[in-house]
Structure formats: C-alpha cells, structure tokens
Design an enzyme around this catalytic site. Structure first.
Site, PDB file in Angstrom:
ATOM      1  N   VAL A  33       0.827  -1.207   0.000  1.00 58.01           N
ATOM      2  CA  VAL A  33       0.000   0.000   0.000  1.00 58.01           C
ATOM      3  C   VAL A  33       0.862   1.258   0.000  1.00 58.01           C
ATOM      4  CG1 VAL A  33      -1.701   1.325   1.280  1.00 58.01           C
ATOM      5  CG2 VAL A  33      -1.957  -1.147   1.092  1.00 58.01           C
ATOM      6  N   ASP A  75      10.397   2.717   6.669  1.00 53.85           N
ATOM      7  CA  ASP A  75       9.967   1.359   6.951  1.00 53.85           C
ATOM      8  C   ASP A  75      10.958   0.732   7.915  1.00 53.85           C
ATOM      9  OD1 ASP A  75       7.926  -0.736   5.328  1.00 53.85           O
ATOM     10  OD2 ASP A  75       9.569  -1.698   6.408  1.00 53.85           O
ATOM     11  N   ASN A 121      -5.289  -0.707   8.677  1.00 54.63           N
ATOM     12  CA  ASN A 121      -6.509  -1.340   9.174  1.00 54.63           C
ATOM     13  C   ASN A 121      -6.339  -1.941  10.562  1.00 54.63           C
ATOM     14  OD1 ASN A 121      -8.460  -0.928   7.142  1.00 54.63           O
ATOM     15  ND2 ASN A 121      -7.514  -2.492   5.860  1.00 54.63           N
ATOM     16  N   PRO A 122      -7.409  -1.955  11.363  1.00 57.30           N
ATOM     17  CA  PRO A 122      -8.748  -1.428  11.054  1.00 57.30           C
ATOM     18  C   PRO A 122      -8.723   0.101  11.055  1.00 57.30           C
ATOM     19  CG  PRO A 122      -8.684  -2.237  13.298  1.00 57.30           C
ATOM     20  CD  PRO A 122      -7.379  -2.602  12.697  1.00 57.30           C
ATOM     21  N   THR A 172      -8.539   7.172   5.761  1.00 61.70           N
ATOM     22  CA  THR A 172      -9.118   7.033   4.423  1.00 61.70           C
ATOM     23  C   THR A 172     -10.534   6.471   4.512  1.00 61.70           C
ATOM     24  OG1 THR A 172      -7.955   4.912   4.249  1.00 61.70           O
ATOM     25  CG2 THR A 172      -6.964   6.815   3.145  1.00 61.70           C
ATOM     26  N   SER A 231     -16.666   3.847  -0.992  1.00 62.03           N
ATOM     27  CA  SER A 231     -17.600   4.675  -1.749  1.00 62.03           C
ATOM     28  C   SER A 231     -17.264   4.659  -3.237  1.00 62.03           C
ATOM     29  CB  SER A 231     -17.593   6.109  -1.208  1.00 62.03           C
ATOM     30  OG  SER A 231     -18.060   6.141   0.132  1.00 62.03           O
ATOM     31  N   HIS A 269     -14.999   1.338   8.012  1.00 60.97           N
ATOM     32  CA  HIS A 269     -14.366   0.741   6.846  1.00 60.97           C
ATOM     33  C   HIS A 269     -14.231  -0.747   7.167  1.00 60.97           C
ATOM     34  CE1 HIS A 269     -11.824  -0.112   3.476  1.00 60.97           C
ATOM     35  NE2 HIS A 269     -10.763  -0.377   4.219  1.00 60.97           N
ATOM     36  N   THR A 280      -4.981  -5.555  -1.057  1.00 62.97           N
ATOM     37  CA  THR A 280      -5.498  -4.476  -1.884  1.00 62.97           C
ATOM     38  C   THR A 280      -4.438  -3.389  -1.888  1.00 62.97           C
ATOM     39  OG1 THR A 280      -6.578  -3.370  -0.017  1.00 62.97           O
ATOM     40  CG2 THR A 280      -7.865  -5.001  -1.226  1.00 62.97           C
TER      41      THR A 280
END
Length: 308
Positions: free
Chosen positions: A14, A35, A120-121, A140, A146, A172, A227
């Site tokens: 991501v 990182d 996430n979450p 986000t 959406s 989300h 994703t």
C-alpha cells in the site's frame, strides 16, 4: 509545491503504491519512505526514482527517517499487521503494536502536519493515532468503499462512475452502511432517475451492489494477497486535497462531534478536506433505517477502541 513533503510510514504494497500515485500525479515535491525494513524502503525509493525521466515534473524520492518528517505537510500511515481472514478488525492487535511504535516517534520528531491513516482497522487506528499524538488525523475510511460502490451503481445505470455519488458510511469494514437514499447521478437523486426509468434498476439491485462492495476487499485479498491500487488512489486524493487546500467534499474517517448523535468516535461521513485535514464533518439526511445502521456501525468501532 516547492516545499511540499509527504512522508509515508510503511513501504509495503500500500505505501509504495501511495508513493507511486503521488509521484505520477505530481501531487507533491518530496516523498520520504520510512519502513522498519530499511533495505526495502531504499529499494522502493530507487525503483520509483527510475521512472522519473518519463514524468513531466521533478520529484525527490528517498528512504528516510522520522527526522525527515519535521517539516512535512502530510504523513501517510500505511504500516499495519497482516490481513487475517475476513475481518479487518482482526488485524487490530498487530497494527496497534505498530502504531504504538510509530506514534511517539512521529510526535518526537516535531511533525505538525496532518496524518492520513490507511492502516486497518482504519477507523480504530486513526482514533488511536489521534489519541496518542494529539495531531490532526483522518482515516481514508470509506473513501475507497464509496468509490467501489459508485462504480457498481454506475454499471447498473449505464453511466460513467465519475457521474455517480454513492456513499458508504461508518466503519471501513463489514458494518459499513450504504446510503441508498443519498445516491445522485449527475446531480439528480437516484429515486427520481428510477421513476423516469421504471424497472431498469431495483432496490434489490442496489442492495446487491452494496453487499458486493462490502465483500470486494476480501475477494481482492484472496485473489492477490492485498489491496493496493484503489486505496492508494484514495489516499493520494485526500493528500492532494490537503496540500492544495481544495476544500474537497469526500467520505473519510474523522472524529464525530455530535453528528448522527455520535461523539468521540472516528467513523466515515462526508468531510470537507483542506489544509487542516477534515475541516468540516457533515451529517447527511439519512433515512431512519440508514441512520440506525450507522449508529450500530459506530458502536462497533467504539467498542474496539475502548477494548484496546
């Protein structure tokens, strides 16, 4: 743009695609990748730099440290735990540990900009980051959901996705709420469009599109492991709105202060995004069923924040 710097914490799938979106769209002047795997961050920066000769604008890209974020306008939080089964909330333990490491270092380096949290979450981590740092934070949230929903509604109607405003609200995650009553096409309420085109699209079709929207993320994870492209585009759009003070209205996860009867919880609704992050948080005129579902979604987020 001369002094606009964006830091990205987490240079994995991501984070690297957020960097790619920023660079290819010319959204900022500098990108700093951070990182825990420094070798990976350097490799990602080098790979991105290799494409600069084919772009129409100069961008400085480097693997850096928290000290490089002192004067950044935006930091994107993309570090998180691994996706587990079919529930983003199950990622919480690992991602919370990462957040507890990142937050104090971000605060200590003197960063005073806006944090855009993807990890996430999303809603829980955005709230935890806000509580730990006191910085301006937004997630986000359902900006990605959406977009997914708008794409599906557009396909049903036979129009371009850019002409559809269809919002998912709340978490989300699995409890997100499709605001069917608020869908518009080219500024026209969907209810009016359906009256003018009887039988072409039904409420069952819309409910199916909403269900598919909730499930899409996990279908992508099952197919390719993560994703990345969609959420990176959403994060880049939010970052651009902050850097350029666009006052863009879009769904994201922000602190609710009475909207829908909810206070002290991060959840997605429409926000005005500008230089200071989520500068206004709007309450949509949902119908009773939608608002009750949104309240339940907020309660799920609140419970996980409280328990962790």
């Amino acid at each position: 743009m001369e002094n606009q710097t964006v830091g990205i914490i987490g240079a994995g799938h991501v984070g690297s695609h957020v960097a790619m979106s920023l660079v290819t769209q010319g959204i900022c002047r500098r990108v700093v990748l951070i990182d825990i795997d420094e070798k990976k961050a350097r490799a990602q920066a080098d790979d991105l730099m290799d494409g600069l000769c084919h772009l129409p604008w100069p961008v400085e890209i480097k693997a850096g440290s928290y000290e490089d974020l002192k004067d950044a306008q935006v930091v994107v939080m993309a570090a998180c735990g691994a996706a587990i089964e079919e529930d983003r909330l199950q990622e919480l333990a690992d991602t919370l540990k990462v957040t507890e490491e990142v937050a104090p270092r971000l605060k200590e380096c003197g960063f005073q900009g806006v944090v855009v949290s993807i990890s996430n979450p999303c809603d829980v981590i955005a709230q935890k980051m806000w509580e730990m740092t006191g910085l301006r934070v937004l997630g986000t949230g359902t900006a990605l959901d959406s977009a997914r929903f708008s794409r599906r509604v557009a396909a049903l109607l036979g129009v371009a996705p850019q002409n559809v405003c269809a919002y998912m609200l709340g978490e989300h995650g699995d409890s997100q709420v499709a605001a069917l009553s608020q869908i518009t096409i080219g500024g026209q309420p969907l209810s009016q469009w359906m009256e003018q085109h009887p039988g072409k699209v039904t409420k069952d079709d819309l409910n199916k599109a909403a269900k598919e929207t909730v499930e899409t993320g996990w279908q992508i994870v099952l197919g390719k492991g993560s994703t990345e492209f969609g959420v990176a585009s959403a994060a880049a759009a939010i970052t651009r709105a902050i850097l350029r003070d666009e006052k863009r209205v879009m769904p994201c996860s922000a602190l609710l202060t009475g909207q829908y009867g909810q206070e002290g919880v991060f959840a997605s609704t429409l926000c005005v995004i500008g230089r200071d992050g989520a500068e206004e948080v709007w309450q949509l005129p949902l119908n009773r069923e939608e608002e009750e579902a949104l309240v339940r979604s907020c309660e799920i987020i609140r419970r996980f924040v409280k328990e962790n």
